[in-house]
Design a protein around this motif. Structure first.
Motif, PDB file in Angstrom:
ATOM      1  N   THR A   7      28.529  51.577  17.395  1.00 50.87           N
ATOM      2  CA  THR A   7      29.750  51.518  18.205  1.00 50.87           C
ATOM      3  C   THR A   7      29.397  51.078  19.619  1.00 50.87           C
ATOM      4  N   PHE A   8      30.185  50.179  20.186  1.00 57.60           N
ATOM      5  CA  PHE A   8      30.063  49.815  21.602  1.00 57.60           C
ATOM      6  C   PHE A   8      31.286  50.385  22.299  1.00 57.60           C
ATOM      7  N   GLY A   9      31.112  51.381  23.128  1.00 56.30           N
ATOM      8  CA  GLY A   9      32.269  51.993  23.777  1.00 56.30           C
ATOM      9  C   GLY A   9      33.257  52.431  22.716  1.00 56.30           C
ATOM     10  N   GLN A  12      34.117  49.674  17.234  1.00 57.09           N
ATOM     11  CA  GLN A  12      33.199  49.940  16.130  1.00 57.09           C
ATOM     12  C   GLN A  12      32.729  48.608  15.559  1.00 57.09           C
ATOM     13  N   ALA A  13      31.548  48.188  15.955  1.00 59.48           N
ATOM     14  CA  ALA A  13      31.062  46.870  15.554  1.00 59.48           C
ATOM     15  C   ALA A  13      30.576  46.884  14.108  1.00 59.48           C
ATOM     16  N   VAL A  14      29.844  47.903  13.734  1.00 59.76           N
ATOM     17  CA  VAL A  14      29.372  48.040  12.352  1.00 59.76           C
ATOM     18  C   VAL A  14      29.769  49.419  11.848  1.00 59.76           C
ATOM     19  N   ASN A  33      34.224  35.725  12.340  1.00 61.19           N
ATOM     20  CA  ASN A  33      33.855  36.020  13.727  1.00 61.19           C
ATOM     21  C   ASN A  33      34.112  37.495  13.999  1.00 61.19           C
ATOM     22  N   GLY A  34      33.105  38.174  14.516  1.00 63.31           N
ATOM     23  CA  GLY A  34      33.281  39.585  14.845  1.00 63.31           C
ATOM     24  C   GLY A  34      33.035  40.524  13.676  1.00 63.31           C
ATOM     25  N   ALA A  35      32.563  39.989  12.541  1.00 62.24           N
ATOM     26  CA  ALA A  35      32.335  40.834  11.364  1.00 62.24           C
ATOM     27  C   ALA A  35      31.162  41.793  11.553  1.00 62.24           C
ATOM     28  N   GLY A  36      30.268  41.470  12.500  1.00 62.81           N
ATOM     29  CA  GLY A  36      29.133  42.360  12.752  1.00 62.81           C
ATOM     30  C   GLY A  36      27.779  41.781  12.361  1.00 62.81           C
ATOM     31  N   LYS A  37      27.718  40.465  12.086  1.00 62.35           N
ATOM     32  CA  LYS A  37      26.469  39.838  11.645  1.00 62.35           C
ATOM     33  C   LYS A  37      25.396  39.907  12.722  1.00 62.35           C
ATOM     34  N   SER A  38      25.737  39.388  13.924  1.00 63.87           N
ATOM     35  CA  SER A  38      24.739  39.383  15.005  1.00 63.87           C
ATOM     36  C   SER A  38      24.319  40.810  15.335  1.00 63.87           C
ATOM     37  N   THR A  39      25.285  41.720  15.369  1.00 58.29           N
ATOM     38  CA  THR A  39      24.962  43.109  15.705  1.00 58.29           C
ATOM     39  C   THR A  39      23.976  43.705  14.699  1.00 58.29           C
ATOM     40  N   MET A  40      24.215  43.499  13.416  1.00 57.31           N
ATOM     41  CA  MET A  40      23.293  44.017  12.394  1.00 57.31           C
ATOM     42  C   MET A  40      21.875  43.535  12.666  1.00 57.31           C
ATOM     43  N   ASP A 159      20.039  33.239  13.974  1.00 62.91           N
ATOM     44  CA  ASP A 159      21.468  33.491  14.153  1.00 62.91           C
ATOM     45  C   ASP A 159      22.189  32.185  14.480  1.00 62.91           C
ATOM     46  N   GLU A 160      22.915  31.672  13.525  1.00 60.90           N
ATOM     47  CA  GLU A 160      23.630  30.388  13.647  1.00 60.90           C
ATOM     48  C   GLU A 160      22.770  29.266  14.209  1.00 60.90           C
ATOM     49  N   PRO A 161      21.614  29.020  13.590  1.00 60.84           N
ATOM     50  CA  PRO A 161      20.714  28.002  14.140  1.00 60.84           C
ATOM     51  C   PRO A 161      21.303  26.599  14.088  1.00 60.84           C
ATOM     52  N   SER A 191      25.235  31.668   9.256  1.00 62.68           N
ATOM     53  CA  SER A 191      25.930  30.407   9.492  1.00 62.68           C
ATOM     54  C   SER A 191      27.369  30.514   9.034  1.00 62.68           C
ATOM     55  N   HIS A 192      28.241  29.693   9.652  1.00 65.82           N
ATOM     56  CA  HIS A 192      29.627  29.609   9.189  1.00 65.82           C
ATOM     57  C   HIS A 192      29.826  28.418   8.265  1.00 65.82           C
ATOM     58  N   LYS A 193      28.757  27.627   8.070  1.00 69.31           N
ATOM     59  CA  LYS A 193      28.916  26.410   7.275  1.00 69.31           C
ATOM     60  C   LYS A 193      28.540  26.693   5.823  1.00 69.31           C
ATOM     61  N   ARG A 385      39.696  38.902  18.356  1.00 64.83           N
ATOM     62  CA  ARG A 385      39.349  40.287  18.014  1.00 64.83           C
ATOM     63  C   ARG A 385      38.124  40.745  18.787  1.00 64.83           C
ATOM     64  N   PRO A 386      38.055  41.975  19.303  1.00 62.87           N
ATOM     65  CA  PRO A 386      39.115  42.972  19.274  1.00 62.87           C
ATOM     66  C   PRO A 386      40.329  42.542  20.094  1.00 62.87           C
ATOM     67  N   ALA A 387      41.527  42.920  19.610  1.00 60.33           N
ATOM     68  CA  ALA A 387      42.772  42.465  20.221  1.00 60.33           C
ATOM     69  C   ALA A 387      43.135  43.338  21.414  1.00 60.33           C
ATOM     70  N   THR A 393      34.948  40.309  28.629  1.00 56.74           N
ATOM     71  CA  THR A 393      34.680  39.212  27.704  1.00 56.74           C
ATOM     72  C   THR A 393      33.289  39.323  27.093  1.00 56.74           C
ATOM     73  N   SER A 394      32.383  40.010  27.780  1.00 54.51           N
ATOM     74  CA  SER A 394      31.029  40.168  27.241  1.00 54.51           C
ATOM     75  C   SER A 394      31.023  41.001  25.957  1.00 54.51           C
ATOM     76  N   TYR A 395      32.137  41.646  25.636  1.00 56.35           N
ATOM     77  CA  TYR A 395      32.232  42.396  24.383  1.00 56.35           C
ATOM     78  C   TYR A 395      32.471  41.485  23.176  1.00 56.35           C
ATOM     79  N   SER A 397      32.291  38.615  20.230  1.00 53.87           N
ATOM     80  CA  SER A 397      31.325  37.878  19.416  1.00 53.87           C
ATOM     81  C   SER A 397      31.432  36.401  19.782  1.00 53.87           C
ATOM     82  N   GLY A 398      30.423  35.606  19.374  1.00 51.59           N
ATOM     83  CA  GLY A 398      30.375  34.192  19.727  1.00 51.59           C
ATOM     84  C   GLY A 398      31.664  33.446  19.422  1.00 51.59           C
ATOM     85  N   GLY A 399      32.152  33.594  18.219  1.00 51.44           N
ATOM     86  CA  GLY A 399      33.329  32.836  17.798  1.00 51.44           C
ATOM     87  C   GLY A 399      34.605  33.282  18.508  1.00 51.44           C
TER      88      GLY A 399
END
Ligand SMILES: Nc1ncnc2c1ncn2[C@@H]1O[C@H](COP(=O)(O)OP(=O)(O)OP(=O)(O)O)[C@@H](O)[C@H]1O
Ligand SMILES: [Mg+2]
Length: 501
Positions: A7-9, A12-14, A33-40, A159-161, A191-193, A385-387, A393-395, A397-399
């Motif tokens: 959790t960040f503040g 709940q990221a993961v 986007n925001g699913a928690g991949k980078s965080t994991m 991470d998204e190379p 990756s998203h591709k 998201r989060p809405a 903005t630093s909260y 995810s990339g997308g």
């Protein structure tokens, strides 16, 4: 990784993260986007502590991982945003923090020898004495990989190379990844591709909203199934191109010359126009002057010769502010340095540039309610998201950060939208919606200048296409008449239109 929570503040990221990696496999991790991949993966790399769950690496259980533990356990990560020092050479960057010493001085000869061994072993093309500022993105990424290999990594997280690579560079990266796998390294690939996922993976794991959804073997799945696992519905990327009424010229570029980051990216006498109600796509291999062209038009780079006319007004070498006031909006290719103020809230970033105008300000006072309402509408429309408009903005995810920039710029209206890599790093659901939004913009009567590294994106959105090579235009086509092969040829060819060479 089992039962992972983070959790960040109040975010709940993961919620329930799971991931297992076998020796010698390429295991992709996908999700919106925001699913928690980078965080994991940052949790695995020890960048933050996790709140719950366990990680087991080669039989050893951890309920806490520090960056030091991660490196000792053989984990290396190449981040979504690179972390190299531009002013240093490639070799200096690779050994930074781990310099071999001879007495009190750094033993560069020894360092070079070790590094060269890895370069040869994995058949990478790296120039050790160039400064980072002088090399391509693809090469910088290889530098990051070499760097973690020299630190003894056996588990390599990427991470998204490919988000920042040209198709050619992605091919080379895949060759390297295959070599690493053959050597028994284990690779996590984000990756998203989905076409890439289907090409490179052995297995694929899916996350949705912080929760593990399951793992499939590549051999038993397909792109449609993966998309459904990620977002719970089908996605159609083949949007129908809408024809709108072509109006007056909104952008006219006449015999434009600029300096370049590199020799091949100097702009040398470009002329073209964009009319109201059309999308003009700029195709080309990254680094052939596309970025310089956009910078010159948007006021970020000095025009040395020639003119830029926006809606009949000469905007050559005006300030960014003046150019925006004249009706130009811009989705910049690098959202972090130019698109967003990371310190500010999501809401402030959505309206930042219009703050001093009605309805947000009146007689010098900021109207907080109007700001909040407007931001909330955009958050909903663009599915950010989060809405929550008040979060920094630093909260994001990339997308989701990318969606904030797109939302703000396309909502401003004006005469011309310059969209540079508008779908970089966003998930397939968001690609679908951003592409349809760009069509709406043109239907509203704006002109759109689109630069994208994805040829498929250029072809599916543009009405006209110009091809750039070596800072010049090598082809002008109607999108209807263009095919990928022909565009590819024009992108590679040194031929100037009509000329010999
Ligand atoms: N440092 C942070 N501070 C606060 N919230 C964060 C932080 N990092 C991530 N989050 C939140 O955690 C959630 C997961 O983010 P994460 O970056 O893991 O997503 P992602 O799956 O990598 O998405 P993308 O595909 O957009 O990169 C998001 O809601 C994000 O806003
Ligand atoms: Mg991410």
């Amino acid at each position: 990784m089992e039962g992972i929570k983070k959790t960040f503040g109040s975010v709940q990221a993961v919620k329930n993260g799971e991931f297992n990696l076998k020796k010698g496999e390429i295991h992709s991790l996908i999700g919106e986007n925001g699913a928690g991949k980078s965080t994991m993966m940052k949790l695995l790399y020890g960048m933050y502590p996790f709140d719950g769950g366990t990680v087991t690496i080669e039989g050893k259980k951890y309920d806490h991982i520090s960056p030091k533990t991660a490196i000792e356990a053989g984990i290396g990560m190449v981040h979504q945003e690179f972390m190299l020092v531009k002013e240093l050479t490639v070799l200096e960057n690779i050994i930074l923090g781990f310099e071999p010493k001879k007495g009190l001085t750094i033993d560069f000869a020894a360092a070079r020898k070790t590094v060269q061994k890895y370069i040869d072993q994995y058949n990478m093309d790296i120039q050790l004495d160039k400064k980072i500022a002088q090399i391509s993105v693809g090469e910088a990424q290889r530098v990051e990989i070499i760097k973690i290999l020299t630190r003894g990594a056996n588990i390599i997280i990427l991470d998204e190379p490919t988000a920042v690579l040209t198709p050619q560079e992605s091919r080379r990266l895949f060759e390297i990844l295959n070599n690493l796998r053959e050597d028994g390294k284990s690779i996590v690939f984000i990756s998203h591709k989905l076409n890439e996922i289907m090409e490179i993976s052995d297995r694929v794991s899916v996350m949705r909203q912080g929760t593990y959804m399951g793992t499939v073997n590549k051999a038993d799945t397909n792109e449609n199934e993966l998309a459904r696992m990620m977002i719970g519905r089908d996605v159609f990327l083949n949007i129908e191109k809408k024809k709108s009424d072509i109006g007056e010229t909104v952008l006219q570029v006449e015999d434009l010359w600029t300096s370049g980051e590199k020799e091949i990216s100097k702009i040398r006498g470009l002329s073209f126009d964009v009319k109201a109600g059309e999308i003009v796509g700029v195709a080309g291999i990254d680094g052939n002057g596309q970025s310089e062209l956009i910078e010159a038009i948007t006021g970020l780079r000095k025009v040395e010769k020639g003119k830029v006319i926006l809606d009949g007004k000469d905007i050559t070498n005006l300030s960014v502010k003046k150019i925006r006031e004249a009706g130009l909006t811009h989705i910049p290719e690098d959202r972090n340095t130019r698109g967003l103020n990371r310190q500010f809230s999501i809401g402030d970033n959505l309206i930042e540039v219009t703050l001093d105008k009605e309805p947000f300000s009146k007689n010098g006072f900021l109207k907080k309610d109007a700001v909040k309402k407007f931001a909330e509408e955009l958050i909903e429309k663009f599915d950010i998201r989060p809405a929550r408009a008040e979060l920094p903005t630093s909260y994001l995810s990339g997308g989701n950060a990318q969606k904030v920039v797109v939302a703000r710029e396309v909502t401003l209206g004006g005469k011309l939208l310059v969209a540079s890599q508008p779908t970089r790093g966003v998930d397939i659901g968001a690609i679908e919606s951003i592409r349809s939004i760009l069509q709406d913009v043109k239907e509203k009567g704006l002109g759109v200048l689109l630069v994208s590294a994805e040829l498929e994106e250029i072809m599916s959105l543009s009405d006209r296409i110009i091809v750039m090579h070596n800072g010049k235009i090598t082809g002008r086509l109607n999108a209807e008449d263009a095919d990928e092969e022909q565009l590819g040829m024009l992108m590679m060819s040194g031929k100037e239109e009509g000329g010999e060479a």
